[in-house]
Design a protein around this motif. Sequence first.
Motif, PDB file in Angstrom:
ATOM      1  N   THR A   1      25.655  -8.954 -44.192  1.00  0.00           N
ATOM      2  CA  THR A   1      26.448  -8.916 -42.952  1.00  0.00           C
ATOM      3  C   THR A   1      25.707  -8.191 -41.825  1.00  0.00           C
ATOM      4  OG1 THR A   1      28.141  -8.357 -44.573  1.00  0.00           O
ATOM      5  CG2 THR A   1      28.856  -8.637 -42.311  1.00  0.00           C
ATOM      6  N   ASP A   2      24.892  -7.179 -42.185  1.00  0.00           N
ATOM      7  CA  ASP A   2      24.061  -6.503 -41.171  1.00  0.00           C
ATOM      8  C   ASP A   2      22.780  -7.294 -40.935  1.00  0.00           C
ATOM      9  OD1 ASP A   2      25.788  -4.261 -40.997  1.00  0.00           O
ATOM     10  OD2 ASP A   2      24.881  -3.424 -42.823  1.00  0.00           O
TER      11      ASP A   2
ATOM     12  N   ALA B   1      34.494 -21.146 -36.209  1.00  0.00           N
ATOM     13  CA  ALA B   1      34.652 -19.902 -35.444  1.00  0.00           C
ATOM     14  C   ALA B   1      33.400 -19.027 -35.574  1.00  0.00           C
ATOM     15  CB  ALA B   1      35.887 -19.146 -35.926  1.00  0.00           C
ATOM     16  N   ALA B   2      32.799 -19.033 -36.769  1.00  0.00           N
ATOM     17  CA  ALA B   2      31.577 -18.239 -36.957  1.00  0.00           C
ATOM     18  C   ALA B   2      30.458 -18.787 -36.073  1.00  0.00           C
ATOM     19  CB  ALA B   2      31.158 -18.264 -38.429  1.00  0.00           C
ATOM     20  N   VAL B   3      30.334 -20.118 -36.035  1.00  0.00           N
ATOM     21  CA  VAL B   3      29.291 -20.731 -35.192  1.00  0.00           C
ATOM     22  C   VAL B   3      29.533 -20.386 -33.720  1.00  0.00           C
ATOM     23  CG1 VAL B   3      28.399 -22.945 -34.344  1.00  0.00           C
ATOM     24  CG2 VAL B   3      28.702 -22.573 -36.800  1.00  0.00           C
ATOM     25  N   ASP B   4      30.784 -20.463 -33.286  1.00  0.00           N
ATOM     26  CA  ASP B   4      31.098 -20.105 -31.889  1.00  0.00           C
ATOM     27  C   ASP B   4      30.688 -18.659 -31.604  1.00  0.00           C
ATOM     28  OD1 ASP B   4      32.113 -22.585 -31.470  1.00  0.00           O
ATOM     29  OD2 ASP B   4      34.238 -21.998 -31.640  1.00  0.00           O
TER      30      ASP B   4
ATOM     31  N   MET C   1      27.068 -14.521 -29.230  1.00  0.00           N
ATOM     32  CA  MET C   1      26.288 -13.287 -29.397  1.00  0.00           C
ATOM     33  C   MET C   1      24.793 -13.516 -29.215  1.00  0.00           C
ATOM     34  SD  MET C   1      27.948 -11.137 -32.563  1.00  0.00           S
ATOM     35  CE  MET C   1      28.456 -12.491 -33.599  1.00  0.00           C
ATOM     36  N   TYR C   2      24.321 -14.665 -29.663  1.00  0.00           N
ATOM     37  CA  TYR C   2      22.862 -14.932 -29.667  1.00  0.00           C
ATOM     38  C   TYR C   2      22.611 -16.311 -29.065  1.00  0.00           C
ATOM     39  CZ  TYR C   2      23.201 -11.091 -32.925  1.00  0.00           C
ATOM     40  OH  TYR C   2      23.498  -9.874 -33.492  1.00  0.00           O
ATOM     41  N   PRO C   3      22.778 -16.414 -27.746  1.00  0.00           N
ATOM     42  CA  PRO C   3      22.706 -17.744 -27.129  1.00  0.00           C
ATOM     43  C   PRO C   3      21.352 -18.435 -27.312  1.00  0.00           C
ATOM     44  CG  PRO C   3      22.906 -15.974 -25.476  1.00  0.00           C
ATOM     45  CD  PRO C   3      23.115 -15.349 -26.811  1.00  0.00           C
ATOM     46  N   LYS C   4      20.301 -17.640 -27.570  1.00  0.00           N
ATOM     47  CA  LYS C   4      18.986 -18.289 -27.718  1.00  0.00           C
ATOM     48  C   LYS C   4      18.658 -18.642 -29.167  1.00  0.00           C
ATOM     49  CE  LYS C   4      16.922 -15.904 -23.837  1.00  0.00           C
ATOM     50  NZ  LYS C   4      16.444 -14.522 -23.899  1.00  0.00           N
TER      51      LYS C   4
ATOM     52  N   CYS D   1      25.186 -15.938 -48.357  1.00  0.00           N
ATOM     53  CA  CYS D   1      25.803 -14.963 -47.439  1.00  0.00           C
ATOM     54  C   CYS D   1      27.297 -14.741 -47.659  1.00  0.00           C
ATOM     55  CB  CYS D   1      25.480 -15.333 -45.998  1.00  0.00           C
ATOM     56  SG  CYS D   1      26.030 -16.968 -45.500  1.00  0.00           S
ATOM     57  N   GLY D   2      27.855 -15.119 -48.818  1.00  0.00           N
ATOM     58  CA  GLY D   2      29.222 -14.741 -49.201  1.00  0.00           C
ATOM     59  C   GLY D   2      30.244 -14.742 -48.081  1.00  0.00           C
ATOM     60  N   GLY D   3      30.783 -13.571 -47.782  1.00  0.00           N
ATOM     61  CA  GLY D   3      31.870 -13.474 -46.806  1.00  0.00           C
ATOM     62  C   GLY D   3      31.409 -13.318 -45.362  1.00  0.00           C
ATOM     63  N   LEU D   4      30.127 -13.573 -45.085  1.00  0.00           N
ATOM     64  CA  LEU D   4      29.588 -13.341 -43.732  1.00  0.00           C
ATOM     65  C   LEU D   4      30.398 -14.005 -42.624  1.00  0.00           C
ATOM     66  CD1 LEU D   4      27.271 -12.463 -41.739  1.00  0.00           C
ATOM     67  CD2 LEU D   4      26.154 -14.640 -42.305  1.00  0.00           C
ATOM     68  N   TYR D   5      30.782 -15.258 -42.816  1.00  0.00           N
ATOM     69  CA  TYR D   5      31.421 -15.981 -41.710  1.00  0.00           C
ATOM     70  C   TYR D   5      32.793 -15.391 -41.374  1.00  0.00           C
ATOM     71  CZ  TYR D   5      27.853 -19.372 -43.190  1.00  0.00           C
ATOM     72  OH  TYR D   5      26.683 -19.967 -43.573  1.00  0.00           O
ATOM     73  N   ALA D   6      33.451 -14.816 -42.409  1.00  0.00           N
ATOM     74  CA  ALA D   6      34.752 -14.171 -42.155  1.00  0.00           C
ATOM     75  C   ALA D   6      34.564 -12.983 -41.207  1.00  0.00           C
ATOM     76  CB  ALA D   6      35.369 -13.707 -43.467  1.00  0.00           C
ATOM     77  N   PHE D   7      33.455 -12.265 -41.372  1.00  0.00           N
ATOM     78  CA  PHE D   7      33.181 -11.132 -40.470  1.00  0.00           C
ATOM     79  C   PHE D   7      32.816 -11.644 -39.078  1.00  0.00           C
ATOM     80  CE2 PHE D   7      32.219  -9.231 -44.684  1.00  0.00           C
ATOM     81  CZ  PHE D   7      33.129  -8.190 -44.639  1.00  0.00           C
ATOM     82  N   LEU D   8      31.941 -12.646 -39.025  1.00  0.00           N
ATOM     83  CA  LEU D   8      31.507 -13.167 -37.719  1.00  0.00           C
ATOM     84  C   LEU D   8      32.681 -13.763 -36.948  1.00  0.00           C
ATOM     85  CD1 LEU D   8      28.142 -14.911 -38.688  1.00  0.00           C
ATOM     86  CD2 LEU D   8      28.414 -12.802 -37.376  1.00  0.00           C
ATOM     87  N   ALA D   9      33.575 -14.443 -37.690  1.00  0.00           N
ATOM     88  CA  ALA D   9      34.711 -15.103 -37.038  1.00  0.00           C
ATOM     89  C   ALA D   9      35.787 -14.095 -36.644  1.00  0.00           C
ATOM     90  CB  ALA D   9      35.304 -16.148 -37.992  1.00  0.00           C
ATOM     91  N   GLY D  10      35.640 -12.848 -37.118  1.00  0.00           N
ATOM     92  CA  GLY D  10      36.639 -11.822 -36.814  1.00  0.00           C
ATOM     93  C   GLY D  10      37.833 -11.891 -37.751  1.00  0.00           C
TER      94      GLY D  10
END
Length: 258
Positions: A102-103, A131-134, A139-142, A202-211
Amino acid sequence: MKKFAPYEFPVVRVGGFPTASITRAGLAEVMVRDCLQARDKGDQWLPKVVLSSNGQGLALAGKDSAFSEIMNQADIIHADGMPIVFASRLTSHPLPERIATTDFFHDAARAAEVHGLRFYILGAKEAQNRAAVDAIRRMYPKAEIVGRRNGYFGSDQDDVVCEEIRNSGADVLWVALGKPRQEFWAIQNREKLRGVGWIKTCGGLYAFLAGDSPRAPTWMQKAGLEWLYRTLKEPNRLGWRYLATNPYAVYRILRYTG
Ligand code: UDP
């Protein structure tokens, strides 16, 4: 000390898994180097599969030799859980830091912006994946995201999914299919993903990114208690998992470290 060939960093055995002794920044550099090399080599490049070690994984490996064999086919295993770092301090080669995926994702995304690396985001339910992709794009437009797909497909679709990922020109494929499916999937499909630089579970990564899931407070992360925070937030889903795996993981750590 045994190394993950061809990498130069040392490896420490924690709970039975050879674990990379490397920092987050160092791992991001390795990712960039590998991905640039993969672009040069094209089909001659077999993706590096980068897996992570935590208590749940150690317990699973102890109970399921097939999972243990899969983990041992990884190109790199890094310490995702703080308890793995604490355990390494029992050896003469303590790990420099925890590399929670996640980090690490943020180190990787910043590196992708600088070096023009392309990501493919595979896994999780449709809404969470989207939502994670959005969130990543905000956060990282490039950092270029060249494809995405939710993680609810059968093994009969693996060929089609892999073909789509290869055609996307992805350098790093992020795979969140839950443990142990994602580890099996990564190793079993890497041959079909030639030319992709890295496959990173990356397991639960997208849940964190998506909020959808909050991170634990920093003091809990540092104390090795992120699992407790997550359990308090989602007792029904995670309570049994940690109750069932923690004591056995501690046993594995004490028995198979060093
Ligand atoms: N997942 C998936 N396909 C599956 C099983 C799980 O895409 O067949 C996703 C799930 O939606 C979740 C992610 O895998 O977003 C991680 O699951 P898990 O709960 O195991 O993650 P952890 O809590 O270990 O981080």
